[in-house]
Design an enzyme around this catalytic site. Structure first.
Site, mmCIF file in Angstrom:
data_model
loop_
_atom_site.group_PDB
_atom_site.id
_atom_site.type_symbol
_atom_site.label_atom_id
_atom_site.label_comp_id
_atom_site.label_asym_id
_atom_site.label_seq_id
_atom_site.Cartn_x
_atom_site.Cartn_y
_atom_site.Cartn_z
ATOM 1 N N TYR A 141 -42.649 -27.357 80.233
ATOM 2 C CA TYR A 141 -42.562 -26.919 78.603
ATOM 3 C C TYR A 141 -44.288 -26.353 78.387
ATOM 4 O O TYR A 141 -45.126 -27.240 78.072
ATOM 5 C CB TYR A 141 -42.566 -27.949 77.576
ATOM 6 N N ASP A 182 -39.429 -23.707 79.216
ATOM 7 C CA ASP A 182 -39.961 -22.654 78.109
ATOM 8 C C ASP A 182 -41.503 -22.558 78.564
ATOM 9 O O ASP A 182 -42.029 -23.273 78.445
ATOM 10 C CB ASP A 182 -40.023 -23.640 76.928
ATOM 11 N N HIS A 300 -33.836 -22.334 70.364
ATOM 12 C CA HIS A 300 -33.629 -21.824 71.591
ATOM 13 C C HIS A 300 -32.121 -21.850 72.033
ATOM 14 O O HIS A 300 -31.439 -22.646 71.668
ATOM 15 C CB HIS A 300 -34.512 -22.306 72.702
#
Length: 553
Positions: A141, A182, A300
Site C-alpha cells: 500500500y 495500491d 476501489h
C-alpha cells in the site's frame, strides 16, 4: 493459480465479513490494503478465517490508519512470510530475506518506511514447466503524496525506491516476483479520467519512477513478447503491468473513484491498483488479468490475474501467520491476558503520545462492568452509613440511600404542597392520592389527575373546587406558548442556511460545500451542481455551476 488485490478501505466495514468477501473473490492469494486495524484491535473473526491463513502488517504510529493483509488459501500456504520491506520487523525463522542494497537509506529512514504497515511479503512454490520454482508475492500500500505536505512526497519516492530494491534483489536470488496493491499513481494518460487537468502529468515523480520500473516495448500493440525479447537487456524495467499486457489500449479502465463527488456513477476515476510481475513469469505463465469494477464496498475495486502454474502448499504456515498469535492460538496465555492485570511501566514515547482517545474509550468500555461496580460501591456506602447512625434511624437512612439519585420519575411528581394537602384528606381523598400517584409512576402528570387532587383538597378545607373553565391553563400549555414565542424570536435573530439555488444547466437544486483546504477561503461555503463528478463531455455529469454563499442573506 489466481491472485487478487483490493484496497478495501477498512476491513471491518465489509458487508458480511471478510470470509464472505474472500469466498466471492475465489482466489488462491488475496491481498488487501488499507485494513485500518492495528495489532491491538485485530479480532479473531478477521484474523482466523476458515480455509485460509492470514498475514498482517500494522501501523505503529496511528490507530485506524493504513495496514495490509494477505490471505492465502490452505492449498496456497506460503513457505515464508514477513512484515515490511526492510527486514527490521522480522525476528523469526520464516523470513523471506533478500533485502538488496540499502546503503542509500539511513537506519531512521528504514524504520519509518516500515512503521506505517504498508507491506507483507509471502514466498510460495509453484510448478513451472515441470520444475519447482519460487515466487514471492509483495503486497503493498504505497503512500499518497499530500500536496500540502512536501515531506510526504519525498517519503513516497523513498518507498518506491525501497520496493524496487527489494524486488530486484529477490529476482537476482532466483525467485519470481509479483507486486500487487495500491500504488497510488496512475501510470499513463490512458489510466486517468482527465489527464489534461494535470499540467505536469508526465513530469510527476511517481510516473517517472513507474516508467523506469516497468518494461515498455512495442509489444503493447503487437502482442506477447518472444523469449528472445525477454532475455535481451533493455533500458526499461524488469516488471510488466499485467493488466496492460492483456489490454494495452482499453480506455476508462479505472480502479478508484472519489466517494465525495460520487464519481463512480460516471466512471470518472483513475487506475492506481496494479499487479506487476517479472517479465519472464508474465510471458510464460500469465493467462489473463482484469479489473472488477462491478464489485462494490470500497472506493476501489479488485484487480485479478490468473496463472497457468499450480501452487505447492507448505505443510505448515510460517511463524508470521495470525493463528500463532497468543490470543488466537488457544493457549493459557489467552485467558491470563484478559483476566490478569499486568502492571507495566509505559515508555517515555508512550507516555508522551498515548493511545488515540477513541481507542482508550473503547478499551475502557470493554474492561469495565458498570452494573457490578455500582452494586459494590453502593453496598460499601450502605455499610458505612449503617455503622454511623443510631439504630432507630437506620431503616430510614438505608431507604433514602437506596433510591436512585437521578430518577427520571422525580421530574413528573406533583408539587410537595399538593401532596401535603392530599395527605390531610378523608378516606375518599386518600383513594384519590393513590390514583394520582399510580398515574405518576407510569406517565407524566395529566390534567385530570391534577384536578382530582385539587378537588379533594378543597373538600378538606371547605373551599369550592375550581372547574376546567375557571382554572388557569396547565403548565404544559404555558410552556407550549413560550416555546412558540421563543422559536419565532430565535428565527428572527438567527438565519438558517440559505435555500440552495438551481444550477443553470440541469435546473436542479445544488449542494452546499465547505472549503477545507488551507488558504484565504478556508471555511467558506459554496454551492455546486448536485450531480456526480464526471467528464465535461458527459451530459449526465456535474455541470460547472459555482457560487459562493452570501452570508448577508
Amino acid at each position: 493459480m489466481k491472485v487478487v488485490t483490493w484496497n478495501i478501505n477498512g476491513i471491518r466495514t465489509l458487508k458480511g465479513g471478510i470470509k464472505r468477501a474472500l469466498d466471492c473473490l475465489d482466489a488462491d492469494i488475496v491481498c488487501v490494503q488499507e485494513t485500518k486495524v492495528t495489532r491491538d484491535l485485530l479480532d479473531e473473526r478477521t484474523a482466523i478465517v476458515d480455509g485460509y491463513n492470514s498475514y498482517f502488517s500494522y501501523s505503529r504510529g496511528r490507530s485506524g490508519y493504513s495496514g495490509v493483509a494477505t490471505y492465502c488459501k490452505d492449498s496456497a500456504t506460503p513457505f515464508g512470510a514477513e512484515e515490511g520491506l526492510t527486514g527490521l520487523l522480522t525476528n523469526h525463522e520464516g523470513a523471506v530475506g533478500c533485502y538488496g542494497d540499502l546503503s542509500d537509506f539511513s537506519s531512521e529512514e528504514l524504520q519509518l518506511l516500515d512503521n506505517e504497515g504498508r507491506a507483507v511479503v509471502t514466498q510460495h512454490k509453484i510448478m513451472c514447466q515441470d520444475k519447482e520454482q519460487a515466487v514471492t508475492v509483495i503486497n503493498v500500500y504505497c503512500p499518497r503524496a499530500d500536496p500540502e505536505k512536501p515531506e510526504r512526497k519525498r517519503f513516497k519516492l523513498q518507498f518506491y525506491r525501497l520496493l524496487q530494491s527489494r524486488a530486484e534483489a529477490l529476482l537476482k536470488d532466483g525467485s519470481h516476483v509479483i507486486i500487487l496493491g495500491d500504488v497510488n499513481t496512475s501510470h499513463r494518460p490512458i489510466d486517468h479520467c482527465d489527464p489534461a487537468d494535470n499540467e505536469d502529468f508526465a513530469e510527476n515523480p511517481g510516473r517517472k519512477w513507474l516508467n523506469a520500473f516497468l518494461h515498455s516495448s512495442k509489444r503493447d500493440e503487437a502482442g506477447p513478447e518472444t523469449d528472445s525479447e525477454v532475455t535481451d537487456p533493455v533500458q526499461a524495467g524488469r516488471f510488466i503491468d499485467a493488466f496492460r499486457y492483456f489490454h494495452p489500449t482499453r480506455t476508462s479502465a479505472f480502479t478508484c473513484w472519489s466517494t465525495l463527488t460520487g464519481a463512480r456513477q460516471t466512471n470518472y476515476g483513475t487506475r492506481i491498483d496494479y499487479i506487476f510481475a517479472d517479465r519472464r513469469l508474465v510471458a510464460e505463465q500469465f493467462a489473463a488479468a482484469d479489473i472488477m469494477p462491478e464489485v462494490e464496498g470500497s472506493d476501489h475495486c479488485p484487480v485479478w490475474a490468473r496463472l497457468n502454474c499450480p501452487l505447492l502448499p507448505s505443510s505448515r504456515p510460517p511463524p508470521l501467520c495470525t493463528r500463532y498469535l497468543p490470543e488466537f492460538a488457544g493457549k493459557q496465555q489467552k485467558l491470563s491476558r484478559f483476566l490478569v492485570k499486568v502492571e507495566q511501566k509505559p515508555t517515555q514515547l508512550e507516555q508522551k503520545n498515548g493511545l488515540p482517545g477513541s481507542q482508550e474509550e473503547e478499551e475502557k468500555r470493554e474492561n469495565l462492568n458498570p452494573t457490578a461496580g455500582g452494586n459494590i460501591s453502593s453496598k460499601k456506602r450502605s455499610l458505612t452509613s449503617d455503622s454511623a447512625v443510631p439504630k432507630g434511624k437506620k431503616t430510614k437512612t438505608v431507604n433514602t440511600s437506596s433510591k436512585p439519585q437521578g430518577n427520571l420519575l422525580s421530574f413528573f411528581k406533583p408539587k410537595s404542597t399538593n401532596v401535603n394537602q392530599c395527605e390531610k384528606a378523608t378516606t375518599a381523598t386518600d383513594q384519590c392520592l393513590v390514583t394520582s400517584t399510580t398515574a405518576f409512576d407510569t406517565e407524566p402528570v395529566l390534567d385530570g389527575s391534577a384536578e382530582l387532587c385539587t378537588s379533594s383538597a378543597a373538600v378538606e378545607t371547605g373551599k369550592p373546587a375550581k372547574t376546567n373553565n375557571s382554572s388557569p391553563q396547565p403548565a404544559v400549555g404555558q410552556s407550549g406558548v413560550k416555546k412558540g414565542a421563543s422559536s419565532g424570536f430565535w428565527k428572527s435573530v438567527l438565519h438558517g442556511p440559505p435555500p440552495p439555488p438551481c444550477c443553470k444547466v440541469h435546473g436542479e437544486p445544488c449542494v452546499l460545500r465547505t472549503v477545507k483546504k488551507e488558504g484565504p477561503n478556508v471555511g467558506k461555503q459554496f454551492f455546486v451542481c448536485g450531480r456526480p463528478q464526471g467528464h465535461a463531455s458527459n451530459p449526465e455529469a456535474r455541470c460547472n455551476f459555482f457560487t459562493w454563499v452570501d452570508k448577508g442573506k
